[in-house]
Design an enzyme around this catalytic site. Sequence first.
Site, PDB file in Angstrom:
ATOM      1  N   ARG A 172       3.711  11.043  -1.227  1.00 23.12           N
ATOM      2  CA  ARG A 172       4.043  10.451  -2.532  1.00 23.12           C
ATOM      3  C   ARG A 172       2.969  10.772  -3.572  1.00 23.12           C
ATOM      4  O   ARG A 172       3.226  10.766  -4.761  1.00 23.12           O
ATOM      5  CB  ARG A 172       4.132   8.920  -2.404  1.00 23.12           C
ATOM      6  N   ARG A 176      -3.994  17.719  -6.956  1.00 19.73           N
ATOM      7  CA  ARG A 176      -3.993  18.652  -8.090  1.00 19.73           C
ATOM      8  C   ARG A 176      -5.319  19.357  -8.240  1.00 19.73           C
ATOM      9  O   ARG A 176      -6.364  18.726  -8.100  1.00 19.73           O
ATOM     10  CB  ARG A 176      -3.824  17.836  -9.369  1.00 19.73           C
ATOM     11  N   ARG A 249       7.086  -4.576   5.589  1.00 19.60           N
ATOM     12  CA  ARG A 249       5.723  -4.988   5.298  1.00 19.60           C
ATOM     13  C   ARG A 249       5.824  -5.966   4.141  1.00 19.60           C
ATOM     14  O   ARG A 249       6.569  -5.747   3.180  1.00 19.60           O
ATOM     15  CB  ARG A 249       4.894  -3.759   4.912  1.00 19.60           C
ATOM     16  N   ARG A 280      -5.388  -3.641  -3.964  1.00 17.29           N
ATOM     17  CA  ARG A 280      -5.644  -3.314  -5.363  1.00 17.29           C
ATOM     18  C   ARG A 280      -5.798  -4.558  -6.211  1.00 17.29           C
ATOM     19  O   ARG A 280      -5.304  -5.626  -5.850  1.00 17.29           O
ATOM     20  CB  ARG A 280      -4.567  -2.402  -5.967  1.00 17.29           C
ATOM     21  N   GLU A 300      -3.696  -7.863  -4.736  1.00 22.81           N
ATOM     22  CA  GLU A 300      -2.532  -7.608  -3.880  1.00 22.81           C
ATOM     23  C   GLU A 300      -2.982  -7.490  -2.430  1.00 22.81           C
ATOM     24  O   GLU A 300      -3.692  -6.551  -2.071  1.00 22.81           O
ATOM     25  CB  GLU A 300      -1.887  -6.303  -4.372  1.00 22.81           C
ATOM     26  N   TYR A 348      12.428   3.570   0.765  1.00 21.33           N
ATOM     27  CA  TYR A 348      11.246   3.364  -0.088  1.00 21.33           C
ATOM     28  C   TYR A 348      11.553   3.921  -1.489  1.00 21.33           C
ATOM     29  O   TYR A 348      10.980   4.922  -1.903  1.00 21.33           O
ATOM     30  CB  TYR A 348      10.089   4.124   0.570  1.00 21.33           C
ATOM     31  N   ASP A 350      11.703   4.174  -5.558  1.00 15.41           N
ATOM     32  CA  ASP A 350      11.138   3.755  -6.833  1.00 15.41           C
ATOM     33  C   ASP A 350      12.287   3.387  -7.783  1.00 15.41           C
ATOM     34  O   ASP A 350      13.453   3.646  -7.491  1.00 15.41           O
ATOM     35  CB  ASP A 350      10.290   4.894  -7.423  1.00 15.41           C
TER      36      ASP A 350
END
Length: 366
Positions: A172, A176, A249, A280, A300, A348, A350
């Site tokens: 995911r 770069r 989860r 996070r 979180e 999963y 988005d």
Amino acid sequence: MKKYDYLIVGSGLFGSIFAYEANKKGKKCLVIDKRSHIGGNIYTKNIDGIQVHQYGAHIFHTSNKEVWQYINQFAEFNRYTNSPIARYKDELYNMPFNMNTFNKLWGVITPIEAKNKIEKEKKEAGITNPKNLEEQAISLVGKTIYEKLIKGYTEKQWGKKATELPSFIIKRLPVRFTYDNNYFNDIYQGIPIGGYTKIIEKMLEGIDVKLNCNFFDNREELEQLAEKIIFTGPIDEFYNYEFGELEYRSLRFETDILNEENYQGNAVVNYTEYEVPYTRIIEHKHFEYGTQPNTVITKEYPDSWDRSKEPYYPINDERNNKLYEKYKLLASKNPNIIFDGRLGEYKYYDMDKVILKALNCVRNEM
Ligand code: FAD
Ligand code: UDP
């Protein structure tokens, strides 16, 4: 004649788009949700003028022009670009993995130097054909980054060893070889001005909505109300877990209002070492360039799942995917019930994928 054409279980993004489009085509819909608010996991709440993402940071991103135009009819989006900072002990790195990360870590300056460094670490690890998340991660970014920025985060996030997790999860994230801290590769990205809840409110305008209403508390009565059911909750729960439980989860969110202007200087800071129990910290005002005197932060915490907790993430390993296929086959025998969305399809997804799925579902139905 039943009172409604559709009973839509779940007022999240999927259920709300379905209701909006079906209503436009003259179908009567009833949307129910067991929570006390609409929007599912994209729900945002205004606290002291700050839009708080109640169920974790939600950044809209897509490369699909149809999806982008579709969502823009409900809100204007700002120019927010997600660029999380990863904190490993007291070292800070740019995410996703890019030239800024490689430079800070190894002092390399050119893309060739960075590629050579990763190649060397990959060779030393002896991985040719990655079979799990750990091997996939090392072959993408080398061992040092894997150990500092991936292993701890991943193992606390999923509650499993990285060697026991499917490799698609790490794919995911972009890798770069440019100095670009944008977390996503998509063409379009932003945060809806005024929050996500406003989008859902617009979608559900003029449609019957019942909150604090759990489908399973009143199943027989609810089923009698509509010709068809759109179910966006967990598919295994619908069938009373008859083939066994799918694994999920869960998460726990701890939100604080702080009497200071700027807590961490960035919307998202990832804590990548295993010993810190949260993954996070979100500082919500930075999604909107907020200038309020206060700030709101959310920690979180990953959590194990059982039937009393919210299933935030499907765990798409081989065992669960096989089990899901059994439920799907069972579901295909009853054309009057459609399972979709992140939980109904156990994927999963988005937000942009959920929008596409919902629009396709409406097209197939009508
Ligand atoms: P949901 O939002 O889960 O909606 C399902 C609804 O059904 C819920 O409101 C639930 O209460 C209700 N329901 C379930 N069972 C019952 C029942 N028995 N009776 C009544 N109601 C019921 N996507 C992005 O694009 N960008 C991001 O940055 C991003 N960040 C994320 C961060 C986190 C922590 C999580 C968990 C997800 C994130 N996502 C992100 C994914 C995004 O949240 C989903 O794609 C989207 O919310 C899925 O919408 P949905 O309608 O399928 O499901
Ligand atoms: N990940 C990581 N370190 C980070 C951020 C992410 O190792 O600092 C891994 C982790 O395994 C996570 C996956 O990348 O589950 C996907 O991250 P993403 O931010 O897409 O997760 P989500 O927002 O869906 O929780």
